[in-house]
Design a protein around this motif. Structure first.
Motif, PDB file in Angstrom:
ATOM      1  N   ARG A 327      38.557  44.289  40.518  1.00  0.00           N
ATOM      2  CA  ARG A 327      38.791  46.110  40.902  1.00  0.00           C
ATOM      3  C   ARG A 327      39.485  45.738  42.385  1.00  0.00           C
ATOM      4  NH1 ARG A 327      34.723  48.154  39.763  1.00  0.00           N
ATOM      5  NH2 ARG A 327      33.519  47.631  41.468  1.00  0.00           N
ATOM      6  N   GLU A 328      39.066  44.638  43.157  1.00  0.00           N
ATOM      7  CA  GLU A 328      39.243  44.443  44.371  1.00  0.00           C
ATOM      8  C   GLU A 328      40.815  43.590  44.146  1.00  0.00           C
ATOM      9  OE1 GLU A 328      37.962  41.901  47.829  1.00  0.00           O
ATOM     10  OE2 GLU A 328      38.111  40.387  46.309  1.00  0.00           O
ATOM     11  N   SER A 331      43.541  46.545  43.666  1.00  0.00           N
ATOM     12  CA  SER A 331      43.371  47.558  44.568  1.00  0.00           C
ATOM     13  C   SER A 331      45.187  47.736  45.735  1.00  0.00           C
ATOM     14  CB  SER A 331      42.136  47.386  45.376  1.00  0.00           C
ATOM     15  OG  SER A 331      42.568  46.495  46.663  1.00  0.00           O
TER      16      SER A 331
END
Length: 405
Positions: A327-328, A331
């Motif tokens: 997810r990082e 992003s």
């Protein structure tokens, strides 16, 4: 065309060029600052625009914008690693041979490298140095970070770790500002960011940090990523299990992703849980000390031959720890740029599939920003791959676009 804001910014920098350039202190070492210059080493000089043009054309770059000769320099500087610990990194600085004392700056982040010798400041490969040379020959100061663990860095490279890519890119800008000030050259406040493949995410990470005020001087002016893997979980990982991604390269990328993320995020207990018996030691190949051809020869012909059932499940249904790490990385398009952005791509990319660009554009739209995509066409002359060709086709277009802003 130079804006009033840029003219004012240049005047302010000119007035303070002789003053100390402050950057954040490294954790635990208050007398040493991030971005401080450790060493500078001249690499090579190309004396004229014609010489640069010949170099770029021979390297496959399309329609190069070669106006000035350029000088190449390796900068070694202080930064932080993927765990926030003090370290040193290296990067390439390319300056135009011009009488101008005030230069706008382009930061270009390179694509995936598995070998520390395949980084812009240490490699004799125009594919790696050509983008920075192109921007400098167009009149910009250009920097290209090697990333942690590559170039003069030690230890494995934390592949697709956006925070450390961002830190390395930002601190190289600071080191370049210090070095150029010593040469009587001032860098304008505005930074133009670009990057290819892995570097597309790095460019977006840097741009977001600059917009958020990560540096007291530099500000982002425009962003032009090329063929990035912006949506690992939603797009890229599913694609490696289809014919859309070249099979052996898909296996190499997934081996790199799993080993790099395990080192940093501890996503599996034992390599035997995720890799087939013949490839349990593949992480040893991906420690940045083995050339790319050696690594490629050591991966199987497809991702299915690489992974156990558990390994495949980890990629397709990541647990909480791995999902948070992905997810990082994913992003990088989850923000609202206040500067011009263009996403460059080549149709039929067999590595960073085009769905990544579509997903990135949609993410920006969800944040209220309409970002155009630019189809640069297809060139397979470099390695027989569309992916690498997208860099060769896009760099000169991006240089012209940056120059027009």
């Amino acid at each position: 065309m130079r804006t009033l804001r840029r003219i004012i910014a240049t005047a302010l920098l000119t007035a303070t060029a002789a003053a100390a350039i402050g950057t954040p202190a490294l954790a635990g070492t208050p007398t040493v600052t991030r971005g401080s210059l450790v060493t500078e080493k001249p690499i090579v000089t190309y004396g004229s625009g014609a010489e640069v043009g010949d170099l770029l054309t021979a390297g496959g770059f399309s329609n190069p914008m070669a106006t000035y000769g350029v000088s190449l320099h390796q900068l070694v500087y202080r930064t932080i690693d993927e765990r926030g610990k003090p370290t040193v990194a290296s990067g390439l600085l390319v300056l135009p041979l011009t009488t101008a004392r005030h230069l706008r700056t382009v930061s270009f982040a390179h694509g995936t490298s598995v070998y520390r010798g395949d980084a812009p400041s240490v490699a004799d490969d125009t594919f790696l140095t050509g983008p920075a040379i192109s921007f400098a020959s167009a009149g910009f100061a250009a920097v290209a970070p090697d990333y942690p663990g590559l170039g003069v860095g030690t230890g494995p490279h934390p592949w697709m770790d956006v925070p450390s890519e961002t830190s390395a890119s930002l601190d190289l800008l600071r080191a370049a500002r210090i070095y150029t000030a010593r040469q009587g050259i001032t860098l304008d406040r505005e930074v133009y960011a670009s990057g290819f493949s892995q570097g597309a995410s790095a460019a977006l990470g840097l741009s977001r940090a600059l917009q958020d005020g990560a540096d007291p001087w530099f500000r982002i002016a425009a962003v032009a990523p090329v063929s990035g893997g912006y949506a690992l979980r939603r797009v890229e990982i599913p694609a490696v299990f289809t014919p859309e991604v070249q099979p052996r390269l898909g296996a190499a990328y997934m081996a790199y992703l799993l080993t790099a993320y395990d080192r940093l995020h501890d996503i599996y207990r034992d390599p035997r849980d995720v890799f087939q018996p013949d490839y349990v030691g593949i992480g040893d190949l991906l420690d940045a000390s083995h050339p790319g051809q050696e690594v490629l020869a050591g991966v199987p012909a497809s991702v299915d031959e690489l992974l156990t059932d558990r390994g495949r499940e980890l990629l397709t249904r990541p647990d909480a720890r791995f999902a948070a790490a992905l997810r990082e990385a994913d992003s990088v398009c989850e923000w609202a740029p206040r500067v011009p952005v263009r996403l460059y791509y080549s149709p039929g990319d067999e590595q960073a599939v085009n769905g990544n660009t579509t997903a990135c554009r949609a993410s920006f739209a969800a944040h209220g920003v309409r970002v155009p995509t630019v189809n640069v066409g297809v060139d397979t002359s470099y390695s027989g791959m569309v992916h690498e060709g997208s860099e060769l086709l896009s760099v000169s277009e991006i240089a012209r676009w940056f120059g027009s802003l």
